[in-house]
Design an enzyme around this catalytic site. Structure first.
Site, PDB file in Angstrom:
ATOM      1  N   LEU A  37       0.696  -0.738  -0.380  1.00  0.00           N
ATOM      2  CA  LEU A  37       0.017  -0.181  -0.109  1.00  0.00           C
ATOM      3  C   LEU A  37       0.695   1.457   0.185  1.00  0.00           C
ATOM      4  O   LEU A  37       2.005   1.002   0.671  1.00  0.00           O
ATOM      5  CB  LEU A  37      -1.067  -0.116   1.320  1.00  0.00           C
ATOM      6  CG  LEU A  37      -1.765  -1.365   1.251  1.00  0.00           C
ATOM      7  CD1 LEU A  37      -2.606  -0.533   2.509  1.00  0.00           C
ATOM      8  CD2 LEU A  37      -3.303  -1.582  -0.109  1.00  0.00           C
ATOM      9  N   GLY A  51       1.312  -5.892   0.627  1.00  0.00           N
ATOM     10  CA  GLY A  51       0.371  -5.764  -0.179  1.00  0.00           C
ATOM     11  C   GLY A  51       0.673  -6.449  -1.780  1.00  0.00           C
ATOM     12  O   GLY A  51       0.082  -7.142  -3.107  1.00  0.00           O
ATOM     13  N   ASN A  87       4.831  -8.370   6.045  1.00  0.00           N
ATOM     14  CA  ASN A  87       5.408  -7.692   6.784  1.00  0.00           C
ATOM     15  C   ASN A  87       4.009  -6.459   7.971  1.00  0.00           C
ATOM     16  O   ASN A  87       5.379  -5.193   8.249  1.00  0.00           O
ATOM     17  CB  ASN A  87       6.888  -7.010   6.504  1.00  0.00           C
ATOM     18  CG  ASN A  87       6.639  -6.155   5.231  1.00  0.00           C
ATOM     19  OD1 ASN A  87       5.247  -5.770   4.810  1.00  0.00           O
ATOM     20  ND2 ASN A  87       6.557  -4.634   5.527  1.00  0.00           N
ATOM     21  N   GLU A  88       2.442  -7.101   7.559  1.00  0.00           N
ATOM     22  CA  GLU A  88       2.103  -5.591   7.987  1.00  0.00           C
ATOM     23  C   GLU A  88       2.292  -5.615   9.426  1.00  0.00           C
ATOM     24  O   GLU A  88       2.501  -4.204  10.241  1.00  0.00           O
ATOM     25  CB  GLU A  88       0.678  -5.474   7.818  1.00  0.00           C
ATOM     26  CG  GLU A  88       0.090  -5.235   6.628  1.00  0.00           C
ATOM     27  CD  GLU A  88       0.420  -6.707   5.615  1.00  0.00           C
ATOM     28  OE1 GLU A  88       1.217  -7.411   6.134  1.00  0.00           O
ATOM     29  OE2 GLU A  88       0.342  -6.862   4.417  1.00  0.00           O
TER      30      GLU A  88
HETATM   31  C1  LIG Z   1      -5.137  -7.630  -4.999  1.00  0.00           C
HETATM   32  C2  LIG Z   1      -4.779  -6.734  -3.687  1.00  0.00           C
HETATM   33  C3  LIG Z   1      -3.805  -6.202  -3.681  1.00  0.00           C
HETATM   34  C4  LIG Z   1      -3.354  -5.867  -2.235  1.00  0.00           C
HETATM   35  C5  LIG Z   1      -3.102  -5.762  -1.304  1.00  0.00           C
HETATM   36  C6  LIG Z   1      -3.065  -4.730  -0.401  1.00  0.00           C
HETATM   37  C7  LIG Z   1      -2.940  -4.873   1.291  1.00  0.00           C
HETATM   38  C8  LIG Z   1      -3.259  -5.524   1.880  1.00  0.00           C
HETATM   39  C9  LIG Z   1      -3.338  -5.527   3.126  1.00  0.00           C
HETATM   40  C10 LIG Z   1      -3.429  -5.285   4.480  1.00  0.00           C
HETATM   41  C11 LIG Z   1      -2.549  -3.826   4.408  1.00  0.00           C
HETATM   42  C12 LIG Z   1      -1.391  -3.367   3.820  1.00  0.00           C
HETATM   43  C13 LIG Z   1      -0.414  -2.658   3.885  1.00  0.00           C
HETATM   44  C14 LIG Z   1       0.452  -2.282   3.567  1.00  0.00           C
HETATM   45  O1  LIG Z   1       1.327  -2.346   1.842  1.00  0.00           O
HETATM   46  S1  LIG Z   1       1.954  -1.092   4.070  1.00  0.00           S
HETATM   47  C15 LIG Z   1       3.025  -0.778   2.736  1.00  0.00           C
HETATM   48  C16 LIG Z   1       4.215  -1.719   3.259  1.00  0.00           C
HETATM   49  N1  LIG Z   1       5.418  -1.478   2.848  1.00  0.00           N
HETATM   50  C17 LIG Z   1       6.473  -1.803   2.745  1.00  0.00           C
HETATM   51  O2  LIG Z   1       7.064  -2.183   3.792  1.00  0.00           O
HETATM   52  C18 LIG Z   1       7.536  -1.807   1.506  1.00  0.00           C
HETATM   53  C19 LIG Z   1       8.366  -0.492   2.181  1.00  0.00           C
HETATM   54  N2  LIG Z   1       9.704  -0.209   1.054  1.00  0.00           N
HETATM   55  C20 LIG Z   1      11.123  -1.100   0.967  1.00  0.00           C
HETATM   56  O3  LIG Z   1      10.632  -2.347   1.968  1.00  0.00           O
HETATM   57  C21 LIG Z   1      11.598  -0.523   0.401  1.00  0.00           C
HETATM   58  O4  LIG Z   1      11.082   0.198  -0.650  1.00  0.00           O
HETATM   59  C22 LIG Z   1      11.482  -1.928  -1.324  1.00  0.00           C
HETATM   60  C23 LIG Z   1      12.364  -2.832  -0.474  1.00  0.00           C
HETATM   61  C24 LIG Z   1      10.310  -2.352  -2.096  1.00  0.00           C
HETATM   62  C25 LIG Z   1      12.029  -1.632  -2.825  1.00  0.00           C
HETATM   63  O5  LIG Z   1      13.679  -0.370  -2.437  1.00  0.00           O
HETATM   64  P1  LIG Z   1      14.401   0.452  -2.995  1.00  0.00           P
HETATM   65  O6  LIG Z   1      15.939   0.667  -1.801  1.00  0.00           O
HETATM   66  O7  LIG Z   1      14.089   0.025  -4.721  1.00  0.00           O
HETATM   67  O8  LIG Z   1      13.778   1.640  -3.387  1.00  0.00           O
HETATM   68  P2  LIG Z   1      13.384   3.001  -2.003  1.00  0.00           P
HETATM   69  O9  LIG Z   1      14.667   3.612  -2.812  1.00  0.00           O
HETATM   70  O10 LIG Z   1      13.179   2.116  -0.682  1.00  0.00           O
HETATM   71  O11 LIG Z   1      11.960   3.025  -2.785  1.00  0.00           O
HETATM   72  C26 LIG Z   1      12.254   4.638  -3.029  1.00  0.00           C
HETATM   73  C27 LIG Z   1      10.669   6.027  -3.373  1.00  0.00           C
HETATM   74  O12 LIG Z   1       9.794   5.189  -2.817  1.00  0.00           O
HETATM   75  C28 LIG Z   1       9.347   5.064  -1.284  1.00  0.00           C
HETATM   76  N3  LIG Z   1       8.177   3.414  -1.196  1.00  0.00           N
HETATM   77  C29 LIG Z   1       8.358   2.554  -0.894  1.00  0.00           C
HETATM   78  N4  LIG Z   1       7.677   2.280  -0.592  1.00  0.00           N
HETATM   79  C30 LIG Z   1       6.820   2.658  -0.798  1.00  0.00           C
HETATM   80  C31 LIG Z   1       4.800   2.856  -0.233  1.00  0.00           C
HETATM   81  N5  LIG Z   1       4.872   0.917  -0.015  1.00  0.00           N
HETATM   82  N6  LIG Z   1       4.524   3.339   0.021  1.00  0.00           N
HETATM   83  C32 LIG Z   1       5.227   5.066  -0.730  1.00  0.00           C
HETATM   84  N7  LIG Z   1       6.175   4.910  -0.936  1.00  0.00           N
HETATM   85  C33 LIG Z   1       7.030   4.169  -1.123  1.00  0.00           C
HETATM   86  C34 LIG Z   1      10.554   5.294  -0.921  1.00  0.00           C
HETATM   87  O13 LIG Z   1      10.517   5.469   0.240  1.00  0.00           O
HETATM   88  C35 LIG Z   1      11.028   5.575  -2.055  1.00  0.00           C
HETATM   89  O14 LIG Z   1      11.474   7.251  -1.098  1.00  0.00           O
HETATM   90  P3  LIG Z   1      12.226   9.008  -1.880  1.00  0.00           P
HETATM   91  O15 LIG Z   1      13.198   8.545  -1.030  1.00  0.00           O
HETATM   92  O16 LIG Z   1      11.438   9.528  -2.006  1.00  0.00           O
HETATM   93  O17 LIG Z   1      12.704   8.111  -3.084  1.00  0.00           O
END
Ligand SMILES: CC/C=C\C/C=C\C/C=C\C/C=C/C(=O)SCCNC(=O)CCNC(=O)[C@H](O)C(C)(C)COP(=O)(O)OP(=O)(O)OC[C@H]1O[C@@H](n2cnc3c(N)ncnc32)[C@H](O)[C@@H]1OP(=O)(O)O
Length: 289
Positions: free
Chosen positions: A94, A140, A162-163
């Site tokens: 998300l 997600g 990892n929620e």
């Molecule tokens: C059909 C149904 C589909 C979907 C169902 C969905 C949800 C299910 C239900 C329950 C709840 C769900 C909750 C969540 O999903 S909460 C989100 C949890 N996500 C994470 O913990 C992942 C976080 N991100 C990372 O670990 C890394 O970004 C990743 C390993 C994915 C990639 O690493 P990389 O080094 O390639 O990139 P980054 O430099 O980290 O990221 C670039 C840029 O993007 C921003 N970012 C990353 N993830 C998110 C995000 N989830 N939301 C918003 N922004 C995000 C990151 O901060 C960087 O920003 P910037 O520094 O400004 O460039």
């Protein structure tokens, strides 16, 4: 069994959308958040999530995803492969900016309803679905993958729910989708620890079905999976899948608005906002190190 009632009950788009007074309207044609490529010869559709840089899941992406799923149902595709067009990330889950800081009730409700809708359409799709996990798939991202029928993954990436460490409780229908893929005890451990597994670990416990080394191999394996249904009448296959998944689907269908309210209440709690805020800050700070 009354098949005509069953088919009516499985008429995914209109019944569920009208119940919530929301209709699909492409929100972002110019942004091209989802790319669709249908192979006319094989009937297989490749759907690529395309929200750079990391496919974080926003309201607009969910709306477009629902529109694409409706199109594929109309086209009666033979199968769908879901992948990412971002480098190294299948989906980062998300979009945290939909959750923090303190989202408006109106935006959040729409966001959550379209997210539910995306899951319903994917989980109950009449055609076979393969997730080609061609990058990291936390939270997600993992939900998209486990909602498909078959999972292929490239080596050396991470996948999991990892929620909990992010301060979020995965909703019951997300837990049910995981339980459908993994036996109970492994599912619970994955959820409560919030641990992300690497590709090999995910394969070892059965979270993914095959490890593939490149896209070409992924498409060949997907084709083999779709071919296992070539001699099965489409309607019988679709209804079998939908009846098999009926309890999971009904759990959400019956509780859509309370599910949205509960999640909003949880997200707006000051403690939850604090945990998500510091998690988001740590993501940003990682880059500065
Ligand atoms: C059909 C149904 C589909 C979907 C169902 C969905 C949800 C299910 C239900 C329950 C709840 C769900 C909750 C969540 O999903 S909460 C989100 C949890 N996500 C994470 O913990 C992942 C976080 N991100 C990372 O670990 C890394 O970004 C990743 C390993 C994915 C990639 O690493 P990389 O080094 O390639 O990139 P980054 O430099 O980290 O990221 C670039 C840029 O993007 C921003 N970012 C990353 N993830 C998110 C995000 N989830 N939301 C918003 N922004 C995000 C990151 O901060 C960087 O920003 P910037 O520094 O400004 O460039």
């Amino acid at each position: 069994m009354n098949f005509s009632r069953l088919i009516k009950n499985c008429s995914i788009p209109s019944r569920w959308l009208l119940a919530n007074n929301i209709r699909y309207q492409s929100s972002s044609a110019a942004q091209n958040l989802i790319q669709v490529d249908i192979n006319e010869e094989t009937g297989v559709s490749v759907v690529s999530l395309n929200r750079k840089p990391v496919n974080s899941l926003s309201l607009e992406l969910f709306k477009d995803f629902c529109g694409v799923m409706d199109d594929l149902e109309r086209e009666k595709v033979r199968g769908m492969v879901l992948k990412s067009s971002c480098d190294n990330v299948f989906s980062s889950g998300l979009d945290i900016t939909e959750l923090y800081p303190n989202p408006s009730e109106e935006r959040f409700e729409a966001f959550w309803l379209w997210f539910q809708e995306s899951w319903l359409k994917l989980y109950a799709s009449s055609f076979p679905t393969v997730a080609f996990v061609n990058g990291h798939a936390p939270a997600g991202g993992c939900v998209f993958a486990i909602s498909c029928e078959y999972r292929l993954m490239l080596p050396y990436y991470k996948i999991g729910l990892n929620e909990a460490p992010v301060g979020i409780v995965a909703t019951e229908w997300v837990m049910n989708s995981l339980r459908a893929v993994l036996p109970g005890k492994n599912a619970e451990r994955l959820l409560t620890s919030g641990r992300l597994l690497d590709t090999q670990e995910a394969f070892d416990i059965g979270l993914i079905d095959q490890i593939v080394n490149n896209e070409e191999e992924a498409m060949a394996r997907s084709e083999e999976f779709f071919a296992t249904f070539d001699n099965v009448p489409k309607l019988a296959r679709a209804l079998t899948k939908q009846v098999y998944r009926k309890n999971d689907l009904n759990q959400l269908i019956k509780n859509r608005s309370s599910d949205a309210k509960q999640f909003l209440n949880h997200i707006l709690r000051p403690e939850t906002q604090k945990i998500i805020g510091s998690y988001f800050k740590s993501l940003k700070d990682r880059k500065k190190d």
